[in-house]
Each structure stands twice: as C-alpha cells, then as structure tokens.
Design a protein around this motif. Structure first.
Motif, mmCIF file in Angstrom:
data_model
loop_
_atom_site.group_PDB
_atom_site.id
_atom_site.type_symbol
_atom_site.label_atom_id
_atom_site.label_comp_id
_atom_site.label_asym_id
_atom_site.label_seq_id
_atom_site.Cartn_x
_atom_site.Cartn_y
_atom_site.Cartn_z
ATOM 1 N N VAL A 186 0.858 -1.184 0.000
ATOM 2 C CA VAL A 186 0.000 0.000 0.000
ATOM 3 C C VAL A 186 0.890 1.229 0.000
ATOM 4 O O VAL A 186 1.916 1.273 0.696
ATOM 5 C CB VAL A 186 -0.924 -0.008 1.235
ATOM 6 C CG1 VAL A 186 -1.488 1.370 1.524
ATOM 7 C CG2 VAL A 186 -2.051 -1.008 1.036
ATOM 8 N N ARG A 197 -0.739 9.418 -7.748
ATOM 9 C CA ARG A 197 -0.536 7.976 -7.875
ATOM 10 C C ARG A 197 0.577 7.697 -8.882
ATOM 11 O O ARG A 197 0.823 8.506 -9.770
ATOM 12 C CB ARG A 197 -1.830 7.302 -8.363
ATOM 13 C CG ARG A 197 -2.994 7.500 -7.415
ATOM 14 C CD ARG A 197 -4.328 7.077 -8.024
ATOM 15 N NE ARG A 197 -5.400 7.261 -7.058
ATOM 16 C CZ ARG A 197 -5.757 6.380 -6.135
ATOM 17 N NH1 ARG A 197 -5.131 5.213 -6.091
ATOM 18 N NH2 ARG A 197 -6.715 6.636 -5.279
ATOM 19 N N GLU A 245 -0.662 0.688 -12.061
ATOM 20 C CA GLU A 245 -1.652 0.340 -11.039
ATOM 21 C C GLU A 245 -0.994 0.264 -9.669
ATOM 22 O O GLU A 245 0.108 -0.260 -9.516
ATOM 23 C CB GLU A 245 -2.293 -1.008 -11.391
ATOM 24 C CG GLU A 245 -3.512 -1.328 -10.542
ATOM 25 C CD GLU A 245 -4.172 -2.633 -10.959
ATOM 26 O OE1 GLU A 245 -5.104 -3.059 -10.253
ATOM 27 O OE2 GLU A 245 -3.760 -3.225 -11.980
ATOM 28 N N ASN A 268 -2.008 0.530 -5.074
ATOM 29 C CA ASN A 268 -2.958 0.695 -3.978
ATOM 30 C C ASN A 268 -2.565 1.933 -3.173
ATOM 31 O O ASN A 268 -1.762 1.851 -2.244
ATOM 32 C CB ASN A 268 -2.940 -0.545 -3.073
ATOM 33 C CG ASN A 268 -3.224 -1.824 -3.827
ATOM 34 O OD1 ASN A 268 -4.182 -1.911 -4.593
ATOM 35 N ND2 ASN A 268 -2.370 -2.819 -3.640
ATOM 36 N N TRP A 306 -3.673 4.260 -0.603
ATOM 37 C CA TRP A 306 -4.724 4.284 0.412
ATOM 38 C C TRP A 306 -4.538 5.375 1.449
ATOM 39 O O TRP A 306 -5.380 5.523 2.347
ATOM 40 C CB TRP A 306 -4.803 2.926 1.120
ATOM 41 C CG TRP A 306 -5.285 1.798 0.256
ATOM 42 C CD1 TRP A 306 -5.636 1.842 -1.070
ATOM 43 C CD2 TRP A 306 -5.472 0.434 0.647
ATOM 44 N NE1 TRP A 306 -6.017 0.606 -1.520
ATOM 45 C CE2 TRP A 306 -5.921 -0.291 -0.477
ATOM 46 C CE3 TRP A 306 -5.275 -0.248 1.856
ATOM 47 C CZ2 TRP A 306 -6.208 -1.654 -0.428
ATOM 48 C CZ3 TRP A 306 -5.545 -1.607 1.907
ATOM 49 C CH2 TRP A 306 -6.018 -2.299 0.777
#
Length: 217
Positions: free
Chosen positions: A158, A182, A186, A188, A190
């Motif tokens: 994460v 980001r 891809e 995560n 969070w």
C-alpha cells in the motif's frame, strides 16, 4: 461513498503537550503516524509508553520505518524490512498492521529495493507500506518496474502518497475528495499526506481510506 479517516504524523514523540496542541488547533486524530527508530536530529523513536498513550487516547498507530537514507538494492530492502519487523515485534504492534517505509522524494530508489521490502514482509506477520512521492524523484519509475518484477508488489503493498500538498487543515476542514497523486501504473494508494509542517504544532496532516485504518493498531 468512500469513508475517510483523518490523522497526523510527527517526528516528535506524542507527549501530553503535543497531543493537546493538536486537539486544540486541529481536532482529535483518528490515528497518529510515528517513527519506529530514533535518528538524531530527525526523529524520536516510538516507545512502549508512547504507544500506550496513543491507544489510551482513542487513536490508532500508523508505524513508519525511516532508519535508511536510500532505497537501493535487494539486500538493503530486505534488511530494512527485517529491521522494521523486529522493531514492530519489540513494541507489541499487532500482526496484520502495515508498516510504512519512509522513502523521501530526494532518496535514490530502485525496483530491487521495493521488491525485497515487499517480499520480505510476505513471510512475516506484518504488511508492507511505502510512504513516497509519485510526482517528484525516482519512486514512480522504480515502483512501476517493481510491479513487473513481482506480482506481490501490487498484491501486497500500500502506498501513502506525499502529493499533492494543498496544506494542513483542521479535521473539520480536511479535503472532501481523496485525490492523492498515484504512480503511472496500477497501485494501492490508500493514504495521503496532504499537508506538511503545520505552523501551530510540529505535525503533518493525513487522510486515509477506512480499509487501511481498519488494519492499524
């Protein structure tokens, strides 16, 4: 609707004075990010007494490991992970908690380090997090390369994003939209450190998704 939790992080230990400063100027944090290691002129290491203080005041702990100055090479990544796991066990941090590697934007970073950090955690009771800047510095390219080298990087890790920085706010006035930067691949993402170096107290302000908050101790 996405549920968000608001908190802070600090290099300084959470004393009664610092806690009261945050309460009076910002509101009560849901969680507090703290460093696991003492590094002279940089961070106070978390103690068992401080951890109890955080919990006794109804907050969760966001553990951060920062006892490294660059994130290069598989051996160094594995050593950093093992050291952070050892520290977490020493402090009695519950299994299943994410521990965030503090990868600053000015650090050298490569994919081998990231893969080793994640894969070492995979064989431990803890979970791998990374605090990083996807916009400035080498992290973006290194992370995206790491995801092509090991499926565990995307599956297990994460990211706590350091960008953008609209500035510190009170809990009530925190951003309504969760819009951290980001990586180009891809990932995560969070958590989001959206404000740094508050004038009122020596803290940064952070938003995180509830699915990460639920894993904290």
């Amino acid at each position: 609707m996405r549920i968000l939790n608001w908190g802070v992080d600090s290099a300084a230990a959470v004393t009664e004075d610092l806690y009261q400063c945050v309460i009076e100027n910002f509101g009560r944090p849901d969680f507090w990010g703290r460093y696991l290691s003492t590094i002279p002129n940089i961070s106070d290491g978390l103690t068992p007494e401080e951890y109890s203080f955080i919990q006794n005041n109804g907050m969760k702990l966001m553990p951060i490991y920062n006892n490294f100055r660059q994130a290069v090479g598989a051996r160094a990544g594995a050593v950093a992970a093992r050291n952070s796991i050892f520290k977490a066990r020493q402090l009695g941090i519950p299994e299943g908690t994410f521990i965030f590697a503090n990868v600053e934007r000015f650090f050298e970073v490569d994919a081998d380090w990231i893969v080793a950090w994640v894969e070492t955690f995979y064989n431990s009771p803890y979970r791998p997090g990374i605090y990083a800047d996807p916009d400035e510095g080498p992290f973006n390219a290194a992370y995206c390369q790491a995801t092509t080298m090991s499926n565990l990087v995307l599956e297990q890790s994460v990211i706590w994003s350091a960008e953008p920085e609209p500035g510190t706010t009170t809990k009530r006035n925190a951003p309504r939209q969760f819009t951290p930067s980001r990586p180009d691949c891809e990932a995560n993402v969070w958590a989001w450190q959206y404000g740094r170096d508050a004038e009122e107290c020596p803290i940064d302000t952070v938003l995180m998704e509830n699915r990460l908050f639920q894993t904290l101790a």
